[in-house]
Design a protein around this motif. Structure first.
Motif, mmCIF file in Angstrom:
data_model
loop_
_atom_site.group_PDB
_atom_site.id
_atom_site.type_symbol
_atom_site.label_atom_id
_atom_site.label_comp_id
_atom_site.label_asym_id
_atom_site.label_seq_id
_atom_site.Cartn_x
_atom_site.Cartn_y
_atom_site.Cartn_z
ATOM 1 N N ALA A 3 30.463 10.436 4.469
ATOM 2 C CA ALA A 3 29.819 9.170 4.098
ATOM 3 C C ALA A 3 28.345 9.406 3.762
ATOM 4 O O ALA A 3 27.829 8.875 2.774
ATOM 5 C CB ALA A 3 29.955 8.150 5.222
ATOM 6 N N PHE A 4 27.661 10.212 4.578
ATOM 7 C CA PHE A 4 26.270 10.551 4.276
ATOM 8 C C PHE A 4 26.164 11.247 2.920
ATOM 9 O O PHE A 4 25.245 10.987 2.147
ATOM 10 C CB PHE A 4 25.681 11.461 5.355
ATOM 11 N N LYS A 5 27.101 12.139 2.642
ATOM 12 C CA LYS A 5 27.071 12.887 1.383
ATOM 13 C C LYS A 5 27.235 11.964 0.185
ATOM 14 O O LYS A 5 26.437 11.997 -0.751
ATOM 15 C CB LYS A 5 28.159 13.969 1.380
ATOM 16 N N VAL A 6 28.259 11.130 0.186
ATOM 17 C CA VAL A 6 28.523 10.299 -0.989
ATOM 18 C C VAL A 6 27.472 9.215 -1.172
ATOM 19 O O VAL A 6 27.269 8.727 -2.281
ATOM 20 C CB VAL A 6 29.949 9.700 -0.998
ATOM 21 N N ALA A 7 26.780 8.858 -0.090
ATOM 22 C CA ALA A 7 25.698 7.863 -0.184
ATOM 23 C C ALA A 7 24.360 8.527 -0.516
ATOM 24 O O ALA A 7 23.350 7.843 -0.636
ATOM 25 C CB ALA A 7 25.585 7.087 1.121
ATOM 26 N N ASN A 8 24.371 9.853 -0.663
ATOM 27 C CA ASN A 8 23.148 10.618 -0.969
ATOM 28 C C ASN A 8 22.025 10.330 0.029
ATOM 29 O O ASN A 8 20.854 10.248 -0.341
ATOM 30 C CB ASN A 8 22.670 10.341 -2.398
ATOM 31 N N GLY A 68 19.647 13.194 -0.089
ATOM 32 C CA GLY A 68 19.385 13.714 -1.426
ATOM 33 C C GLY A 68 20.661 14.188 -2.091
ATOM 34 O O GLY A 68 21.668 14.434 -1.430
ATOM 35 N N VAL A 69 20.591 14.327 -3.386
ATOM 36 C CA VAL A 69 21.783 14.684 -4.149
ATOM 37 C C VAL A 69 22.114 16.171 -4.080
ATOM 38 O O VAL A 69 23.234 16.569 -4.372
ATOM 39 C CB VAL A 69 21.663 14.246 -5.633
ATOM 40 N N LYS A 121 28.673 20.472 3.580
ATOM 41 C CA LYS A 121 28.671 21.534 4.587
ATOM 42 C C LYS A 121 27.339 21.548 5.338
ATOM 43 O O LYS A 121 27.311 21.688 6.562
ATOM 44 C CB LYS A 121 28.925 22.875 3.907
ATOM 45 N N GLU A 122 26.236 21.383 4.638
ATOM 46 C CA GLU A 122 24.923 21.343 5.276
ATOM 47 C C GLU A 122 24.785 20.110 6.176
ATOM 48 O O GLU A 122 24.271 20.206 7.299
ATOM 49 C CB GLU A 122 23.810 21.343 4.228
#
Length: 75
Positions: A5-10, A13-14, A19-20
């Protein structure tokens, strides 16, 4: 779920990878998460019922909303 969720909401950052993000979450919660587990869990989320693929996030949302509703009733 939270990491994706954090990833797709950036949120970070993009250019930050899932993984990070999950690595930072694992460190914050003092758990070890193997790389293959990260991608395995995503695949498990994708095949869940379309009614709810995000059980954990849904549970967090419901709990927070219920908490605020109880506080509203007290005032």
């Amino acid at each position: 779920e939270l990491g994706y969720a954090f990833k797709v909401a950036n949120c970070f950052g993009v250019n930050v990878t899932v993984k990070e993000i999950i690595g930072k979450l694992a460190k914050a919660f003092n758990v070890t998460i193997p790389d293959n587990y990260i991608y395995k869990k995503y695949n498990e989320m994708r095949v869940r019922s379309r009614n709810s693929r995000t059980y954990f996030i849904d549970s967090l949302t419901m709990s927070l909303n219920n908490f605020m509703a109880r506080q509203d009733e007290e005032t």
